[in-house]
Design a protein around this motif. Structure first.
Motif, PDB file in Angstrom:
ATOM      1  N   SER A 129       0.834  -1.204   0.000  1.00  0.00           N
ATOM      2  CA  SER A 129       0.000   0.000   0.000  1.00  0.00           C
ATOM      3  C   SER A 129       0.872   1.259   0.000  1.00  0.00           C
ATOM      4  N   ALA A 130       1.919   1.265   0.799  1.00  0.00           N
ATOM      5  CA  ALA A 130       2.827   2.409   0.850  1.00  0.00           C
ATOM      6  C   ALA A 130       3.532   2.593  -0.488  1.00  0.00           C
ATOM      7  N   LEU A 131       3.906   1.497  -1.126  1.00  0.00           N
ATOM      8  CA  LEU A 131       4.554   1.559  -2.430  1.00  0.00           C
ATOM      9  C   LEU A 131       3.597   2.135  -3.466  1.00  0.00           C
ATOM     10  N   HIS A 132       2.315   1.729  -3.382  1.00  0.00           N
ATOM     11  CA  HIS A 132       1.300   2.232  -4.307  1.00  0.00           C
ATOM     12  C   HIS A 132       1.104   3.740  -4.095  1.00  0.00           C
ATOM     13  N   ASP A 133       1.037   4.192  -2.836  1.00  0.00           N
ATOM     14  CA  ASP A 133       0.875   5.618  -2.532  1.00  0.00           C
ATOM     15  C   ASP A 133       2.071   6.417  -3.056  1.00  0.00           C
ATOM     16  N   LEU A 134       3.283   5.855  -2.899  1.00  0.00           N
ATOM     17  CA  LEU A 134       4.476   6.534  -3.403  1.00  0.00           C
ATOM     18  C   LEU A 134       4.420   6.660  -4.918  1.00  0.00           C
ATOM     19  N   GLU A 139       5.675  12.113 -10.314  1.00  0.00           N
ATOM     20  CA  GLU A 139       5.376  12.554 -11.680  1.00  0.00           C
ATOM     21  C   GLU A 139       5.512  11.343 -12.607  1.00  0.00           C
ATOM     22  N   PRO A 140       4.802  11.332 -13.725  1.00  0.00           N
ATOM     23  CA  PRO A 140       4.958  10.219 -14.677  1.00  0.00           C
ATOM     24  C   PRO A 140       6.421  10.101 -15.124  1.00  0.00           C
ATOM     25  N   SER A 141       6.980   8.899 -14.924  1.00  0.00           N
ATOM     26  CA  SER A 141       8.372   8.619 -15.283  1.00  0.00           C
ATOM     27  C   SER A 141       8.561   7.104 -15.296  1.00  0.00           C
ATOM     28  N   PRO A 142       9.688   6.626 -15.820  1.00  0.00           N
ATOM     29  CA  PRO A 142       9.937   5.175 -15.767  1.00  0.00           C
ATOM     30  C   PRO A 142       9.956   4.652 -14.328  1.00  0.00           C
ATOM     31  N   LEU A 143      10.473   5.437 -13.387  1.00  0.00           N
ATOM     32  CA  LEU A 143      10.494   5.022 -11.983  1.00  0.00           C
ATOM     33  C   LEU A 143       9.069   4.879 -11.458  1.00  0.00           C
ATOM     34  N   GLN A 144       8.231   5.856 -11.760  1.00  0.00           N
ATOM     35  CA  GLN A 144       6.845   5.822 -11.298  1.00  0.00           C
ATOM     36  C   GLN A 144       6.127   4.608 -11.861  1.00  0.00           C
ATOM     37  N   ALA A 146       7.500   1.737 -12.843  1.00  0.00           N
ATOM     38  CA  ALA A 146       8.050   0.526 -12.230  1.00  0.00           C
ATOM     39  C   ALA A 146       7.495   0.329 -10.822  1.00  0.00           C
ATOM     40  N   LEU A 147       7.399   1.408 -10.059  1.00  0.00           N
ATOM     41  CA  LEU A 147       6.849   1.306  -8.700  1.00  0.00           C
ATOM     42  C   LEU A 147       5.378   0.906  -8.737  1.00  0.00           C
ATOM     43  N   ARG A 149       3.881  -0.881 -11.068  1.00  0.00           N
ATOM     44  CA  ARG A 149       3.810  -2.312 -11.426  1.00  0.00           C
ATOM     45  C   ARG A 149       4.154  -3.187 -10.231  1.00  0.00           C
ATOM     46  N   MET A 150       5.206  -2.807  -9.493  1.00  0.00           N
ATOM     47  CA  MET A 150       5.620  -3.592  -8.339  1.00  0.00           C
ATOM     48  C   MET A 150       4.528  -3.591  -7.271  1.00  0.00           C
ATOM     49  N   ALA A 151       3.927  -2.414  -7.016  1.00  0.00           N
ATOM     50  CA  ALA A 151       2.863  -2.326  -6.015  1.00  0.00           C
ATOM     51  C   ALA A 151       1.672  -3.174  -6.443  1.00  0.00           C
ATOM     52  N   ALA A 152       1.304  -3.118  -7.725  1.00  0.00           N
ATOM     53  CA  ALA A 152       0.165  -3.903  -8.211  1.00  0.00           C
ATOM     54  C   ALA A 152       0.443  -5.395  -8.079  1.00  0.00           C
ATOM     55  N   ARG A 153       1.677  -5.811  -8.395  1.00  0.00           N
ATOM     56  CA  ARG A 153       2.027  -7.232  -8.301  1.00  0.00           C
ATOM     57  C   ARG A 153       1.931  -7.723  -6.864  1.00  0.00           C
ATOM     58  N   HIS A 154       2.441  -6.947  -5.931  1.00  0.00           N
ATOM     59  CA  HIS A 154       2.418  -7.370  -4.528  1.00  0.00           C
ATOM     60  C   HIS A 154       1.031  -7.252  -3.903  1.00  0.00           C
ATOM     61  N   GLN A 155       0.223  -6.286  -4.367  1.00  0.00           N
ATOM     62  CA  GLN A 155      -1.147  -6.188  -3.870  1.00  0.00           C
ATOM     63  C   GLN A 155      -1.957  -7.378  -4.371  1.00  0.00           C
TER      64      GLN A 155
END
Length: 161
Positions: A129-134, A139-144, A146-147, A149-155
């Motif tokens: 949840s914290a990863l999703h909020d972050l 701003e839209p970027s490759p980092l955003q 990736a985060l 996708r990772m949050a969605a996978r773990h949720q």
């Protein structure tokens, strides 16, 4: 009476653990085997001190037969490297007292090592949840992306359980 009679002269009791050296000293046939095992162990020690680390850990000595020492390399590249240093290695072994006139270098592939198990990382629901909020605060970027996708996978994993 036990079917294993203890021999009081030798102190042998088959029910008690024994050192391998004691077992190998019991008969003449085993004494010859012990001598061969000790010779290979001494050769291994000398090779370890004479060879570079990458070779020493991947080369095994065989027996000396008619003045020829068999060396077993883990793969062809190591065997080729051994052939390059063969004259110096032979001279060094002779200098240490080994009755060796020639080396026979062979390839003996090592068993494949087990690959590392795939990672099984788990993230708590609070962490996802914290990863999703972050991800949503960036701003839209490759980092955003990736985060997110990772949050969605773990949720999604947390919801399956």
């Amino acid at each position: 009476m036990s079917r294993f009679s203890t021999n009081s002269r030798s102190g042998f009791d088959p029910r008690r653990p024994q050192a391998v050296a004691d077992v190998l000293d019991r008969t003449d046939a085993f004494r010859a085997l012990r001598a061969g095992v000790e010779q290979v162990a001494a050769l291994q020690r000398d090779l370890s001190s004479l060879l570079p680390d990458y070779l020493a850990s991947n080369v095994e000595p065989g027996f000396i037969k008619d003045g020829v020492l068999a060396l077993f390399a883990a793969h062809n590249a190591l065997a080729a490297r051994l052939r390059h240093i063969e004259p110096r290695l032979l001279a060094d072994l002779q200098q240490r007292g080994w009755a060796v006139n020639a080396l026979k270098i062979r390839v003996r592939p090592q068993p494949m090592k087990e690959s590392a198990p795939p990672k099984q990382a788990r993230m708590s629901a609070a962490g996802a949840s914290a990863l999703h909020d972050l991800a949503e605060s960036l701003e839209p970027s490759p980092l955003q992306e990736a985060l997110a996708r990772m949050a969605a996978r773990h949720q999604a994993r947390g919801q399956k359980k």
